[in-house]
Design an enzyme around this catalytic site. Structure first.
Site, mmCIF file in Angstrom:
data_model
loop_
_atom_site.group_PDB
_atom_site.id
_atom_site.type_symbol
_atom_site.label_atom_id
_atom_site.label_comp_id
_atom_site.label_asym_id
_atom_site.label_seq_id
_atom_site.Cartn_x
_atom_site.Cartn_y
_atom_site.Cartn_z
ATOM 1 N N ASP A 83 0.859 -1.182 0.000
ATOM 2 C CA ASP A 83 0.000 0.000 0.000
ATOM 3 C C ASP A 83 0.897 1.234 0.000
ATOM 4 O O ASP A 83 1.752 1.392 0.868
ATOM 5 C CB ASP A 83 -0.905 -0.037 1.241
ATOM 6 N N ASP A 94 -3.120 7.553 -3.134
ATOM 7 C CA ASP A 94 -3.082 6.369 -2.261
ATOM 8 C C ASP A 94 -3.538 5.193 -3.114
ATOM 9 O O ASP A 94 -4.627 5.225 -3.692
ATOM 10 C CB ASP A 94 -4.044 6.644 -1.085
ATOM 11 N N HIS A 154 -11.666 6.572 1.967
ATOM 12 C CA HIS A 154 -11.612 7.815 2.737
ATOM 13 C C HIS A 154 -11.357 9.004 1.842
ATOM 14 O O HIS A 154 -10.619 8.909 0.859
ATOM 15 C CB HIS A 154 -10.488 7.717 3.783
ATOM 16 N N HIS A 162 -6.688 10.878 5.956
ATOM 17 C CA HIS A 162 -8.058 10.532 6.340
ATOM 18 C C HIS A 162 -8.785 11.808 6.722
ATOM 19 O O HIS A 162 -8.631 12.316 7.828
ATOM 20 C CB HIS A 162 -8.068 9.527 7.494
ATOM 21 N N GLU A 187 -11.031 1.620 -1.373
ATOM 22 C CA GLU A 187 -10.204 0.449 -1.098
ATOM 23 C C GLU A 187 -10.988 -0.724 -0.512
ATOM 24 O O GLU A 187 -11.048 -0.906 0.703
ATOM 25 C CB GLU A 187 -9.022 0.819 -0.189
ATOM 26 N N GLU A 282 -6.846 -0.782 -4.370
ATOM 27 C CA GLU A 282 -7.095 0.627 -4.041
ATOM 28 C C GLU A 282 -6.636 1.558 -5.155
ATOM 29 O O GLU A 282 -5.565 1.384 -5.731
ATOM 30 C CB GLU A 282 -6.358 1.003 -2.742
#
Ligand code: MN
Ligand code: MN
Length: 297
Positions: A83, A94, A154, A162, A187, A282
């Site tokens: 990740d 992300d 998020h 976040h 994700e 993700e």
């Protein structure tokens, strides 16, 4: 919009680092080499890590990075989530990939990816996060797996991974409408049907975040806190990043002092409750009027 350029640049770098990581991860390889490789790749491409490279093995769903001197290696037959977070001037991408060394687990990887694809085709201005969650769950169940219900996508804002609003991976939630220009990481996590389907806090992750400036006694701790605030602001960081700038026992003591005085927060690993293997997919998207732009494609 002014932020589009650095957002797209962060996305491009994150996607490149993810694809390089996909081929770099191998059975027997030390996890710390993977973390270093990903973080070096991000910098080589002109970005900065938005958080430490996470390498999460099997039932660890999220939040493991190597401490300094980590001896963990990638086991045979494992399911490895890498990740990756990149920021350019605070604008974040992300993205994650699951590398599968056990053919019988490939279905989980496909289920997570199917959930992500389904979500992306439903994102648009005005779409409800709860409806996206329902779409994700349907796609994952359609592949014979179930989603982890207490992990979510998020919203992200500048220097904040976040940012409050979330995108669930299940149906039956209440969710806000997505707004044009908002940035979300989506994700889905997939586990076998007979798994618990939720995560609980595990051992420390070696990932930290600045929390609050408080008085600390030691000079080294004071300098370390200043370094952390100016280098990472509100972004998560790795203990190994800090300790390499403050070598020796003085550095470790200063780090403990910051933890003990709650100037910094330690993230726990997130572990699937029934210790089932977890797959993740993700991407980061920017919401547009009639769809979205995937920055990490
Ligand atoms: Mn991620
Ligand atoms: Mn994320």
């Amino acid at each position: 919009m002014e932020a589009t350029k650095p957002l797209m640049e962060a996305g491009r770098i994150a996607a490149k680092a993810r694809e390089e990581a996909r081929s770099f991860v191998d059975v027997g390889k030390p996890v710390i080499e993977i973390c270093d490789f990903v973080e070096e790749t991000i910098k080589r491409l002109g970005g900065e890590p938005a958080f430490p490279c996470n390498v999460d093995i099997d039932s660890v769903a999220a939040h493991y990075t190597s401490p300094a001197g980590d001896t963990t290696i990638i086991p045979q037959g494992s399911l490895v989530k890498v990740d990756i977070g990149v920021h350019v001037d605070g604008y974040i991408a992300d993205t994650a990939v699951t590398v599968c060394f056990e053919p019988s687990r490939m279905g989980l990887v496909e289920a997570a990816e199917a959930g992500l694809d389904a979500a992306i085709s439903n994102v648009r201005t005005g779409a409800r996060a709860s409806d996206i969650g329902a779409t994700i769950e349907r796609a994952i169940r359609g592949r014979g797996a179930i989603p982890i219900r207490n992990l979510t996508g998020h919203m992200m804002t500048r220097y904040l991974v976040h940012a409050g609003q979330s995108i669930p991976n299940i149906s039956g939630t209440r969710g806000q409408a997505l707004m044009e220009g908002e940035v979300y990481a989506i994700e889905p996590f997939a586990v076998p049907q007979d798994a618990a389907g939720n995560v609980t806090d595990g051992a420390p992750s070696n990932i930290y975040q600045f929390r609050k400036k408080r008085n600390v006694r030691g000079d080294a701790a004071k300098r370390m806190l200043k370094f952390i605030q100016s280098s990472y602001r509100t972004l998560p960081f790795a203990s190994r990043w800090v300790l390499c700038k403050f070598p020796g026992s003085g550095g470790s003591e200063a780090f403990s002092e910051l933890l003990g005085s709650k100037c910094i927060y330690s993230y726990p690993q997130l572990v699937e409750r029934s210790h089932a293997p977890v797959a993740q997919a993700e991407h980061t998207v920017i919401v547009t009027g009639d769809g979205c732009v995937v920055t990490t494609a």
